[in-house]
Design a protein around this motif. Sequence first.
Motif, mmCIF file in Angstrom:
data_model
loop_
_atom_site.group_PDB
_atom_site.id
_atom_site.type_symbol
_atom_site.label_atom_id
_atom_site.label_comp_id
_atom_site.label_asym_id
_atom_site.label_seq_id
_atom_site.Cartn_x
_atom_site.Cartn_y
_atom_site.Cartn_z
ATOM 1 N N ILE A 417 0.934 -1.286 -0.166
ATOM 2 C CA ILE A 417 0.036 -0.047 -0.153
ATOM 3 C C ILE A 417 0.877 1.210 -0.049
ATOM 4 N N TRP A 418 0.457 2.125 -0.634
ATOM 5 C CA TRP A 418 1.266 3.414 -1.031
ATOM 6 C C TRP A 418 1.218 4.186 0.539
ATOM 7 N N ASN A 419 2.304 4.790 0.934
ATOM 8 C CA ASN A 419 2.165 5.443 2.052
ATOM 9 C C ASN A 419 2.800 6.925 1.463
ATOM 10 N N ASP A 420 2.040 7.892 1.440
ATOM 11 C CA ASP A 420 2.485 9.198 1.189
ATOM 12 C C ASP A 420 3.781 9.715 2.308
ATOM 13 N N ARG A 421 3.642 9.412 3.513
ATOM 14 C CA ARG A 421 4.337 10.090 4.347
ATOM 15 C C ARG A 421 5.798 9.647 4.252
ATOM 16 N N ILE A 422 6.015 8.515 4.020
ATOM 17 C CA ILE A 422 7.524 7.939 3.830
ATOM 18 C C ILE A 422 7.796 8.015 2.385
ATOM 19 N N LYS A 423 6.753 8.548 1.307
ATOM 20 C CA LYS A 423 7.050 8.183 -0.357
ATOM 21 C C LYS A 423 7.305 6.811 -0.279
ATOM 22 N N GLY A 424 6.624 5.886 0.050
ATOM 23 C CA GLY A 424 6.813 4.432 -0.406
ATOM 24 C C GLY A 424 5.994 3.574 0.117
ATOM 25 N N PHE A 425 6.241 2.183 -0.129
ATOM 26 C CA PHE A 425 5.055 1.100 -0.296
ATOM 27 C C PHE A 425 5.202 0.337 1.123
ATOM 28 N N VAL A 426 4.037 0.215 1.957
ATOM 29 C CA VAL A 426 4.350 -0.420 3.097
ATOM 30 C C VAL A 426 3.358 -1.701 2.997
ATOM 31 N N ALA A 437 4.699 -7.555 10.046
ATOM 32 C CA ALA A 437 5.809 -6.663 9.677
ATOM 33 C C ALA A 437 5.810 -5.494 10.812
ATOM 34 N N ALA A 438 6.988 -5.162 11.189
ATOM 35 C CA ALA A 438 7.511 -4.444 11.945
ATOM 36 C C ALA A 438 8.713 -3.669 11.825
ATOM 37 N N GLY A 439 8.583 -2.284 12.387
ATOM 38 C CA GLY A 439 10.051 -1.555 12.099
ATOM 39 C C GLY A 439 10.163 -0.922 10.847
ATOM 40 N N ALA A 440 11.281 -0.756 10.176
ATOM 41 C CA ALA A 440 11.489 -0.005 8.971
ATOM 42 C C ALA A 440 10.751 -0.712 7.844
ATOM 43 N N CYS A 441 10.542 -2.106 7.919
ATOM 44 C CA CYS A 441 9.925 -2.672 6.603
ATOM 45 C C CYS A 441 8.507 -2.295 6.686
ATOM 46 N N ALA A 442 7.905 -1.707 7.932
ATOM 47 C CA ALA A 442 6.516 -1.335 7.781
ATOM 48 C C ALA A 442 6.622 0.283 7.698
ATOM 49 N N GLY A 443 7.665 0.892 7.594
ATOM 50 C CA GLY A 443 7.420 2.446 7.270
ATOM 51 C C GLY A 443 7.946 2.857 8.511
ATOM 52 N N ILE A 444 8.344 2.358 9.557
ATOM 53 C CA ILE A 444 8.942 2.945 10.860
ATOM 54 C C ILE A 444 10.259 3.173 11.007
ATOM 55 N N TYR A 445 10.809 4.379 10.927
ATOM 56 C CA TYR A 445 12.329 4.391 10.306
ATOM 57 C C TYR A 445 13.049 4.868 11.967
ATOM 58 N N ALA A 446 12.325 5.532 12.699
ATOM 59 C CA ALA A 446 13.091 5.909 14.121
ATOM 60 C C ALA A 446 13.514 4.753 14.896
ATOM 61 N N THR A 447 14.827 4.810 15.279
ATOM 62 C CA THR A 447 15.117 3.545 16.251
ATOM 63 C C THR A 447 14.478 3.114 17.210
ATOM 64 N N HIS A 448 14.110 4.180 17.942
ATOM 65 C CA HIS A 448 13.208 3.770 19.121
ATOM 66 C C HIS A 448 11.958 3.608 19.035
ATOM 67 N N ALA A 449 11.343 4.025 17.860
ATOM 68 C CA ALA A 449 9.981 3.132 17.464
ATOM 69 C C ALA A 449 10.120 1.986 16.833
ATOM 70 N N CYS A 450 11.342 1.725 16.243
ATOM 71 C CA CYS A 450 11.415 0.350 15.774
ATOM 72 C C CYS A 450 11.654 -0.596 17.067
ATOM 73 N N ALA A 483 12.496 13.981 7.499
ATOM 74 C CA ALA A 483 11.587 14.185 6.663
ATOM 75 C C ALA A 483 12.589 13.667 5.091
ATOM 76 N N VAL A 484 11.601 13.425 4.321
ATOM 77 C CA VAL A 484 11.793 13.138 2.920
ATOM 78 C C VAL A 484 11.080 13.849 1.931
ATOM 79 N N GLN A 485 11.593 14.104 0.713
ATOM 80 C CA GLN A 485 10.744 14.951 -0.201
ATOM 81 C C GLN A 485 10.890 13.582 -1.434
#
Lengths: 976, 92, 416
Positions: A417-426, A437-450, A483-485
């Motif tokens: 599914i397209w995720n506009d926040r991370i500009k990628g598919f999750v 799916a958890a962490g970066a492969c689910a679109g969660i990039y911050a280490t603490h959140a992972c 942030a990412v553009q």
Amino acid sequence: MRIEGKGLIDRAHPVRFRFDGVSYGGFEGDTVASALLANGVRLMGRSFKYHRPRGVLTAGSEEPNALMEIGTGAARTPNVRATMQEIYEGLEARSQNRVGPLHRDLLSINDLFPGVLGAGFYYKTFMWPRAFWEKLYEPVIRRAAGLGALSGQPDPGRYEKAFAHCDLLVIGAGPTGLMAALTAARAGADVILADENARLGGRLLSETEEIGGKPSALWVADMLDLLRDTGNVRIMTRTTITGAYDGGTYGALERVGQHRPETPDLPLECFWRIHAGQAVLAAGALERPLAFPMNDRPGIMLAGAVRTYLNRYGVAPGRNITLFACNDDAHRTALDLIEAGIRVTAVIDSRADATAQGDYRLLAGAQVIHSKGRRALREITVRHKGRQDTILTDCLAMSGGWNPSVHLTCHMNARPIWNDRIKGFVPAPGAVPGLTAAGACAGIYATHACLTAGVDAAKTALKALGKSAPGVAVPAASDQTGAVQALWYVDGKGRAWLDFANDVTTKDIRLAARENFRSVEHMKRYTTQGMAPDQGKNSNMAALALLADATGRGIAETGTTTYRPPYVPVSISAMAAGAGGKGFAPERFTTSHAATVARGAPMIEAGLWYRPGYFPARGETTWRQSCDREVAMVRDAVGICDVSTLGKIDIQGPDAAAFLDFVYTNMFSTLKPGRVRYGLMLREDGHVMDDGTTARLSDTHFVMTTTTAAAGQVMTHLDFVHQALRPDLDVRFISVTEHWAQFAIAGPRSRDLLNSLLDSPIDGESWPFMACGPVSVHGVAGRLFRISFSGEHAYEIAVPARYGDALFRDLVARAETLGGGPYGMEALNVLRIEKGFITHAEIHGRVTAFDIGMERMISPGKDCIGKTASMRAGLTGPEREQLVGLKPVGAVKQLTSGAHLFEPDADPVRVNDLGYVTSVCFSPTFGTYLGLGFLKNGRARHGDTVKHVDHLRGLETLCEICDPVFFDPEGARVRG
Amino acid sequence: MRITCPLCGDRDSREFSIRGHETYLDRPAPDAGEAAWDNYLHLRDNPAGETAELWYHGAGCAAWLRVRRNTLTHEVLKVDLVRDLTGGDHAD
Amino acid sequence: MRYSGLQVLAQGLMGNRGWKPVWRDPEPKPAYDIVIIGGGGHGLATAYYLAREHGLGNIAVLEKGYLGGGNVGRNTTIVRANYNLPGNSEFYSHSLKLWEGLEADLNYNVMHSQRGVINLFHSDGQRDAYARRGNAMINQGDDAILLDREGCRRMLPYLDYDQTRFPIYGGLYHPRGGTARHDAVAWGYARAADQRGVDLIQQCEVTGIDIAGGKVTGVQTTRGAIRAAKVAIVVAGRSGQVAAMAGLRLPIESHILQAFVTEGLKPCIDHVVTYGMGHFYISQSDKGGLVFGGDLDFYASYAARGNLPMAEHVMEAGLTLMPMIGKARVLRSWGGIMDMTPDGSPIIDKTHVDGLYIDCGWCYGGFKAVPGSGFSFAHLIATDRHHDPAARFRLDRFRRGVLLDEEGTGSQHNLH
């Protein structure tokens, strides 16, 4: 360039290896790529189509450029990612896909004609003249294409396959996976933690951040201790989960010995089938390149990979490094480089509002629009505030943001599914049942959140497993997401590569769109984007975005192509481990095998069994000599043949006879105990399945024999008929094929032989043709059946298998005193053809009882399997080909199996085809060739002459049609 | 795919072979006519979704099973012993 | 726009900006003479031959996804005419002849490569069966050569002749057999049909078939109703669902067939080779990937993905036969949905509804059949008479017992 004091390599253990014949040094823990970079080697390969110079792009298994041949001789492995191959003492690496030396590849001439060699050009040309495709165009294309080369020799390496089972499979041992594994292990779950790298930590190995107040590498080491302390985590490093399959099954490839010099005690790879109750996907994310003009030069690599080389391997990939990015994360690269004392020329950020996070030159709102450097990057051109500047740099670290590694979640057809926040598919929720799916492969990039996501994912899995989750504290860690553009491509003069591995550029995607290959699948197939060894991991997103732009659609609307297993390419040797040579199928040996081989008999495959072709006697030089002698021996004296390979099914119960009446076309309930009957078995569709004899040992006890080939099929069939169709019948049966050794004793002296052997002699009155019963052989309880597959007075004697070897040797010795001996499959075949007995050469699956002249064996008084369907109009009548005998009467006195039959004056073409020959032998008994075959309306044509044509062997002759029973049609000899 | 054999438990699908749709349980009478036999032997609803098939635990207990399964997702929904459906006994 | 080497050169020099769309994207019209349901290889070929052979132009091909998105783009690309039984023999022979003129016909390079197909055999019995087949091929006017073990060794020196579990006795060599670039076949037919005025309508799913008084009148689609005098169903993998819209129950079960491709390798396998003791067939694509496949997954499925046990089994067969491919790495696997019939042969026939035709049941031999199937189906639709080479592909042959069971495995859908 190696940086002192940095990296996780073992500087106490230097390693020498060679690349393209040149010796280099590195350290234990280095990959070929990191060690080469440390030695200043940047040119590592040539691109697929244009043969452009290429260096390393990534630091992982997704590497599209630095593919090499590793090893020498038969052990050479092509297309190995230099980024994954760990170095060891004496490793030999060689660049591939080149003609001539790597730095002067002759095929780089292709790079001069990019316009002509664009996407799909080959569909539009090479059509004339037609014959040139196979003779000229295709061979040239094939030679130019391909990547590495196979050695052409059998793979000498050892490989293994194994099964593993666990409650929870954690895929990836970065921050998310480590926390998930610890949480689940502390709950008592049986955990497998798999990571494709040599050491745990994932992305943390590449970063300088802190977790729980410790450098992340130390935190990882502590986690490893904690996981080991739980006692229920199996840690599998160098293990890539390759596929998600139904029912919680995962494929995994472990690189067991590929990082060592030859170690005969270890396999190179092991392919695992892991069955997991639940799974946590913590596969992280992959950075994406930026498609700016001439973005493929050695020295241009991903920003995250630069951090990996710096922090994990202590290598600076350049001396003047420039950053080009559209996101915050890439700025960390600049900070780390500066911290390590490497010069950062500039950070070029496409975002106008980007701010510097350290002491470096930032060009905000700028883009790289060109690069130069023939075999490695020398300079880039930057567009900034309407100006174009040149920056001299030997390494450009680029980042287009990150793509969650959703691949495994697509293996069961779910679309991400397209995720506009991370500009990628999750991943789509529930994409793979039982997998979270958890962490970066689910679109969660911050280490603490992972870290938190790892704990949460484990809790989800534990709940599904019915286990309660323990409290696990999440350590302090960075909560920066960055942030990412969206920046997918940069227009400008020159080609901008998307798919480095397949040489697909932005122009190719635009061409596809222009030509109306607008569907993402069309674009992929037309341009070959995403079909290279990296399966589009580096290029799918940008190609998709470009196609969306070119066709005026959004990315979500344009859709994605599907990732298919395997996640990384898997060697055939690994997935087929054990199957090489004789390992492909089990070998079944009869009890007479050793004695038979000792007599020099060549063994031939009969299904999984081995049976003797013939038993060569002294002075015989051809199989025919042996065969003719063995046939004559059976006809004149007595022969011994091991028939244990025939299926034997023991059938007992009050309704055993009724059951047989239902599975055979003919009656068995009327068979008297102590008698044997030939039975014909149909498939439910009315065609012949199998035949054989069944003996009635008592009112409620039968022993069925099947052909060797159909033994398994018949057993399955009987189980089906009983359980599914006739559960009313009180009957039990079991295969006893392996339990009894059984030998045919055939020929006029067969009774003499038996009476020298049996504890109580037999005579014709007590043992008439088709009699059966118990006998005692040297005190061993056996069974005797008076049946014949040769047309001779014959018996089959069965003893428990453990006596088989002794009995066979005894029988042969006794036969030899009577002028007989053992006979093999060749003679058996001749004997049965002379007598007109059928085998699966005749009952090949398309024939009916009618075709083989046995329609009267379909008992009219009862139902049986296949009876109704056999009455269909198409399965009877004169148009059917019917079993006949054939004798050569033309000038050429030979017949061949597989020949077709025609009227004598007809052209041998399909419309005149009347039938075919199934079995042929030279009959020493008749001194001529004999054949069995099928002929249209054949039974009505006995005495006619037809033409036998074998185009393949160049044999044409006339033959007479006759009854298929050539030998002793009255059956006097079997009764004798 | 994994199948839970009622006799043997949860097993890898490689222990099993499959014959086809459960239609094969409904063998017509010999005189049921051509159409009934055509239905039995050949014609299939071939659902995209839930179906029921006959599997054989050949590398296990030799039981024929009826497996309710989804042809779109490969999810195994329910496994029965054919003998339980046809009224067969369990002496072994 | 005509394709040629000169055109490629000229366009290349002009930056490739002059290439035109390969097909239009027309809006569906309210009515057509003929509506073809299914824009796969067979449907597109049918449209093309209706236009070329029968001069018909008012035709729409309705495709629910994208053109060529089904099995024509998911196969092992083998093209051959090496069948045994009358009925199949003449059909595939005709199809191969069409293949041999296809590039000139379509002005599209489908890379039809007649590199030769070799079916290996491993026992005397298999040799005899292949000899019978080879003679049938020659009777039909096609080519076949029976190789002994040494003949095989000369052509295929990389096979295991010494250690393998089932020794190689020889092979049946079909020189005119080979491969073609699968996607290009769909695109070539689509482009040529479009040029002859056929409307190719993608993203248009048929949701109903309109029938009045036993005669077809049109179809309902996700893009509106479309009237048609004749409707043709060519939707392998979905035949049962679409046929059910017209109340038709088919002798078909859907099954998965997997295929595999390795990373690119320098040329090492120059023919199509099949193994006689395990279901395994292999060739090398022009890009360098080894393309290979095996048997069905055996259970009914619409999931278009394969299972691991069969994947392993296919690799095992490959390794025992040709141990030199061990170091090749499988890059990608996929599964196609096959229409499996009870005898392994296809159906091209009219239905009980006047004006409704069906072409289905190609099992896993559909790719090589694309030209022949399109040609014969077009003939049936246009003339209401069966085309001779396809005259035995009747719907009622199972009921009547006039079967075309090449394998001899019997009326069970998953055994062919």
